[in-house]
Design a protein around this motif. Structure first.
Motif, PDB file in Angstrom:
ATOM      1  N   TYR A  57      16.233  51.233  52.367  1.00 42.71           N
ATOM      2  CA  TYR A  57      16.916  50.498  53.107  1.00 42.71           C
ATOM      3  C   TYR A  57      18.039  50.870  52.992  1.00 42.71           C
ATOM      4  O   TYR A  57      18.361  52.720  51.909  1.00 42.71           O
ATOM      5  N   CYS A  58      19.515  51.855  53.706  1.00 40.98           N
ATOM      6  CA  CYS A  58      20.806  53.020  53.109  1.00 40.98           C
ATOM      7  C   CYS A  58      21.811  52.414  52.940  1.00 40.98           C
ATOM      8  O   CYS A  58      22.360  51.799  53.598  1.00 40.98           O
ATOM      9  N   GLY A  59      22.745  52.373  52.244  1.00 39.96           N
ATOM     10  CA  GLY A  59      23.660  52.306  52.057  1.00 39.96           C
ATOM     11  C   GLY A  59      24.544  53.470  51.591  1.00 39.96           C
ATOM     12  O   GLY A  59      25.151  54.227  51.997  1.00 39.96           O
ATOM     13  N   TYR A  60      25.141  53.066  49.983  1.00 42.01           N
ATOM     14  CA  TYR A  60      25.742  53.883  49.379  1.00 42.01           C
ATOM     15  C   TYR A  60      25.011  55.066  48.674  1.00 42.01           C
ATOM     16  O   TYR A  60      25.167  56.934  48.710  1.00 42.01           O
ATOM     17  N   TRP A  61      23.791  54.878  48.611  1.00 42.75           N
ATOM     18  CA  TRP A  61      21.951  56.029  48.873  1.00 42.75           C
ATOM     19  C   TRP A  61      21.527  55.610  49.270  1.00 42.75           C
ATOM     20  O   TRP A  61      20.856  54.697  50.101  1.00 42.75           O
ATOM     21  N   LYS A  62      20.233  56.250  49.342  1.00 41.31           N
ATOM     22  CA  LYS A  62      19.221  56.564  50.344  1.00 41.31           C
ATOM     23  C   LYS A  62      18.106  55.099  49.238  1.00 41.31           C
ATOM     24  O   LYS A  62      17.923  55.755  47.821  1.00 41.31           O
ATOM     25  N   VAL A  63      17.674  54.102  49.859  1.00 39.96           N
ATOM     26  CA  VAL A  63      17.063  53.679  49.314  1.00 39.96           C
ATOM     27  C   VAL A  63      15.099  53.296  49.074  1.00 39.96           C
ATOM     28  O   VAL A  63      14.738  53.448  50.073  1.00 39.96           O
ATOM     29  N   TYR A  64      14.507  53.300  48.236  1.00 37.11           N
ATOM     30  CA  TYR A  64      13.062  53.803  48.148  1.00 37.11           C
ATOM     31  C   TYR A  64      12.657  52.177  47.317  1.00 37.11           C
ATOM     32  O   TYR A  64      11.520  52.415  47.143  1.00 37.11           O
ATOM     33  N   GLU A  65      13.201  51.893  46.259  1.00 37.64           N
ATOM     34  CA  GLU A  65      12.357  50.769  45.604  1.00 37.64           C
ATOM     35  C   GLU A  65      13.373  49.926  45.396  1.00 37.64           C
ATOM     36  O   GLU A  65      12.946  48.855  46.643  1.00 37.64           O
ATOM     37  N   ASN A  66      13.997  49.007  45.234  1.00 31.93           N
ATOM     38  CA  ASN A  66      14.518  48.026  44.801  1.00 31.93           C
ATOM     39  C   ASN A  66      15.409  47.606  45.435  1.00 31.93           C
ATOM     40  O   ASN A  66      16.876  48.102  45.229  1.00 31.93           O
ATOM     41  N   ILE A  67      15.437  47.080  46.985  1.00 32.18           N
ATOM     42  CA  ILE A  67      16.414  46.350  47.363  1.00 32.18           C
ATOM     43  C   ILE A  67      17.321  45.897  47.592  1.00 32.18           C
ATOM     44  O   ILE A  67      18.257  45.985  47.764  1.00 32.18           O
ATOM     45  N   LYS A  68      16.685  44.839  46.970  1.00 26.69           N
ATOM     46  CA  LYS A  68      17.151  43.603  46.338  1.00 26.69           C
ATOM     47  C   LYS A  68      18.525  44.066  45.764  1.00 26.69           C
ATOM     48  O   LYS A  68      19.803  43.424  45.710  1.00 26.69           O
ATOM     49  N   GLN A  69      18.047  44.097  44.443  1.00 25.94           N
ATOM     50  CA  GLN A  69      19.279  44.857  43.301  1.00 25.94           C
ATOM     51  C   GLN A  69      20.021  45.829  44.202  1.00 25.94           C
ATOM     52  O   GLN A  69      21.203  46.402  43.853  1.00 25.94           O
ATOM     53  N   ALA A  70      19.803  46.973  44.733  1.00 33.63           N
ATOM     54  CA  ALA A  70      20.487  47.526  45.249  1.00 33.63           C
ATOM     55  C   ALA A  70      21.747  47.324  46.188  1.00 33.63           C
ATOM     56  O   ALA A  70      23.015  47.519  46.416  1.00 33.63           O
ATOM     57  N   LYS A  71      21.622  46.457  47.393  1.00 29.05           N
ATOM     58  CA  LYS A  71      22.210  45.904  47.914  1.00 29.05           C
ATOM     59  C   LYS A  71      23.068  44.516  47.689  1.00 29.05           C
ATOM     60  O   LYS A  71      24.225  45.067  48.039  1.00 29.05           O
ATOM     61  N   LYS A  72      23.455  44.404  46.253  1.00 25.55           N
ATOM     62  CA  LYS A  72      23.478  43.693  45.016  1.00 25.55           C
ATOM     63  C   LYS A  72      24.554  44.853  44.743  1.00 25.55           C
ATOM     64  O   LYS A  72      25.956  44.373  44.623  1.00 25.55           O
ATOM     65  N   ILE A  73      24.438  46.061  44.578  1.00 25.59           N
ATOM     66  CA  ILE A  73      25.206  46.553  43.946  1.00 25.59           C
ATOM     67  C   ILE A  73      26.091  46.968  44.816  1.00 25.59           C
ATOM     68  O   ILE A  73      27.506  47.396  44.922  1.00 25.59           O
ATOM     69  N   PHE A  74      25.518  47.676  46.425  1.00 27.68           N
ATOM     70  CA  PHE A  74      26.514  47.911  46.935  1.00 27.68           C
ATOM     71  C   PHE A  74      27.375  46.772  47.760  1.00 27.68           C
ATOM     72  O   PHE A  74      28.695  47.392  47.825  1.00 27.68           O
ATOM     73  N   ARG A  75      27.123  45.206  47.191  1.00 28.15           N
ATOM     74  CA  ARG A  75      28.152  44.173  47.892  1.00 28.15           C
ATOM     75  C   ARG A  75      29.072  44.396  46.625  1.00 28.15           C
ATOM     76  O   ARG A  75      30.493  43.964  47.426  1.00 28.15           O
ATOM     77  N   GLN A  76      29.166  44.855  45.241  1.00 31.70           N
ATOM     78  CA  GLN A  76      29.502  44.688  44.632  1.00 31.70           C
ATOM     79  C   GLN A  76      30.823  46.114  44.710  1.00 31.70           C
ATOM     80  O   GLN A  76      31.840  45.887  44.999  1.00 31.70           O
ATOM     81  N   TYR A  77      29.739  47.365  45.393  1.00 30.58           N
ATOM     82  CA  TYR A  77      31.031  48.240  45.210  1.00 30.58           C
ATOM     83  C   TYR A  77      32.198  48.035  46.547  1.00 30.58           C
ATOM     84  O   TYR A  77      33.204  48.419  46.202  1.00 30.58           O
ATOM     85  N   ASP A  78      31.562  47.232  47.801  1.00 32.52           N
ATOM     86  CA  ASP A  78      32.801  47.148  48.249  1.00 32.52           C
ATOM     87  C   ASP A  78      33.687  45.842  47.780  1.00 32.52           C
ATOM     88  O   ASP A  78      34.756  46.385  48.612  1.00 32.52           O
ATOM     89  N   ARG A  79      33.116  44.960  46.808  1.00 39.90           N
ATOM     90  CA  ARG A  79      33.949  44.246  46.444  1.00 39.90           C
ATOM     91  C   ARG A  79      35.402  45.079  46.398  1.00 39.90           C
ATOM     92  O   ARG A  79      36.298  44.975  46.390  1.00 39.90           O
ATOM     93  N   LEU A  80      34.958  46.251  44.893  1.00 43.15           N
ATOM     94  CA  LEU A  80      35.974  46.731  44.247  1.00 43.15           C
ATOM     95  C   LEU A  80      37.056  47.301  45.191  1.00 43.15           C
ATOM     96  O   LEU A  80      37.638  47.497  45.427  1.00 43.15           O
ATOM     97  N   ARG A  81      36.012  47.633  46.494  1.00 47.03           N
ATOM     98  CA  ARG A  81      37.208  48.479  46.932  1.00 47.03           C
ATOM     99  C   ARG A  81      38.265  48.201  47.697  1.00 47.03           C
ATOM    100  O   ARG A  81      39.102  48.427  48.486  1.00 47.03           O
ATOM    101  N   ASN A  82      37.297  46.435  48.114  1.00 46.66           N
ATOM    102  CA  ASN A  82      38.985  46.171  48.898  1.00 46.66           C
ATOM    103  C   ASN A  82      39.618  45.803  48.378  1.00 46.66           C
ATOM    104  O   ASN A  82      40.710  45.727  48.680  1.00 46.66           O
ATOM    105  N   VAL A  83      39.361  45.044  46.731  1.00 45.92           N
ATOM    106  CA  VAL A  83      40.125  44.610  45.206  1.00 45.92           C
ATOM    107  C   VAL A  83      41.403  45.868  45.813  1.00 45.92           C
ATOM    108  O   VAL A  83      42.198  45.520  45.828  1.00 45.92           O
ATOM    109  N   VAL A  84      40.885  46.728  45.480  1.00 43.29           N
ATOM    110  CA  VAL A  84      41.469  48.372  45.104  1.00 43.29           C
ATOM    111  C   VAL A  84      42.829  48.651  46.258  1.00 43.29           C
ATOM    112  O   VAL A  84      43.308  49.438  46.130  1.00 43.29           O
ATOM    113  N   THR A  85      41.713  48.817  47.954  1.00 35.50           N
ATOM    114  CA  THR A  85      42.957  49.088  48.476  1.00 35.50           C
ATOM    115  C   THR A  85      43.797  47.828  49.006  1.00 35.50           C
ATOM    116  O   THR A  85      44.850  48.062  49.155  1.00 35.50           O
ATOM    117  N   ASP A  86      43.625  46.627  48.280  1.00 33.85           N
ATOM    118  CA  ASP A  86      44.688  45.761  48.578  1.00 33.85           C
ATOM    119  C   ASP A  86      45.545  45.926  48.083  1.00 33.85           C
ATOM    120  O   ASP A  86      46.529  46.056  48.208  1.00 33.85           O
TER     121      ASP A  86
END
Length: 194
Positions: free
Chosen positions: A143-172
């Motif tokens: 999987y690829c998001g903020y980095w290329k994922v080789y192991e725990n996709i579920k955990q990485a996606k959760k982190i990516f969503r949190q990073y997206d949420r933080l970016r939206n909060v700060v930019t808003d």
């Protein structure tokens, strides 16, 4: 001397660091867009010191500056981790006893033709994904998001969503007229860090 364009770049690319959810980020800044980048780095380092945030140029060419933005205490602690040190030792990060020493060696390695893949360690990526990236030369990822994922996709996606949420909060918040410093004040007050 605050700069709206620079703050917008920080919000878009460094929100997880600014909001205490990530140890560091890299952001490439075009000198044409922000010609006074070095003055801004100096000013914002002064402004952000009380939040344990530091930014430094790690690579520069005629057109761009690669800026490393990090939480000083978190990055220092991360680099002392036994598993992290084991990987970094393989890339010549031996007998270094200061954070500045690590960053200076990283800076010199970035300056060479081959980009140092151990940079994922400095960015706080999961160790298994950094190893996977290095061993697979950036291929065969799951999987690829903020980095290329080789192991725990579920955990990485959760982190990516949190990073997206933080970016939206700060930019808003920036779009509504708040400054980065005000956002940091609120964030650090909520976390009782300041």
């Amino acid at each position: 001397m605050t700069d709206a364009k620079f703050e917008s770049v920080l919000a878009n690319f460094c929100s997880p660091v600014l909001m205490n959810e990530k140890i560091s980020n890299l952001v490439s800044i075009h000198k044409k867009d922000i010609p006074n980048i070095h003055s801004l780095i100096k000013y914002y380092n002064y402004l952000f010191k009380k939040y344990d945030l530091v930014m430094t140029s790690v690579c520069e060419c005629s057109r761009r500056v690669l800026v490393f933005v990090y939480k000083k205490s978190l990055l220092s602690e991360h680099l002392r981790d036994k598993n992290v040190a084991e990987i970094l030792n393989k890339y010549g990060y031996k007998n270094i006893d200061t954070l500045e020493g690590y960053i200076n060696l990283l800076r010199s390695r970035i300056g060479h033709n081959d980009f140092p893949h151990e940079i994922g360690i400095f960015l706080g990526y999961p160790i298994q994904d950094v190893k996977g990236f290095i061993n697979n030369r950036g291929k065969n990822y799951k999987y690829c998001g903020y980095w290329k994922v080789y192991e725990n996709i579920k955990q990485a996606k959760k982190i990516f969503r949190q990073y997206d949420r933080l970016r939206n909060v700060v930019t808003d918040k920036l779009k509504s007229g708040e400054s980065i410093e005000n956002i940091l004040n609120q964030s650090h007050s909520n976390y009782n860090i300041a």
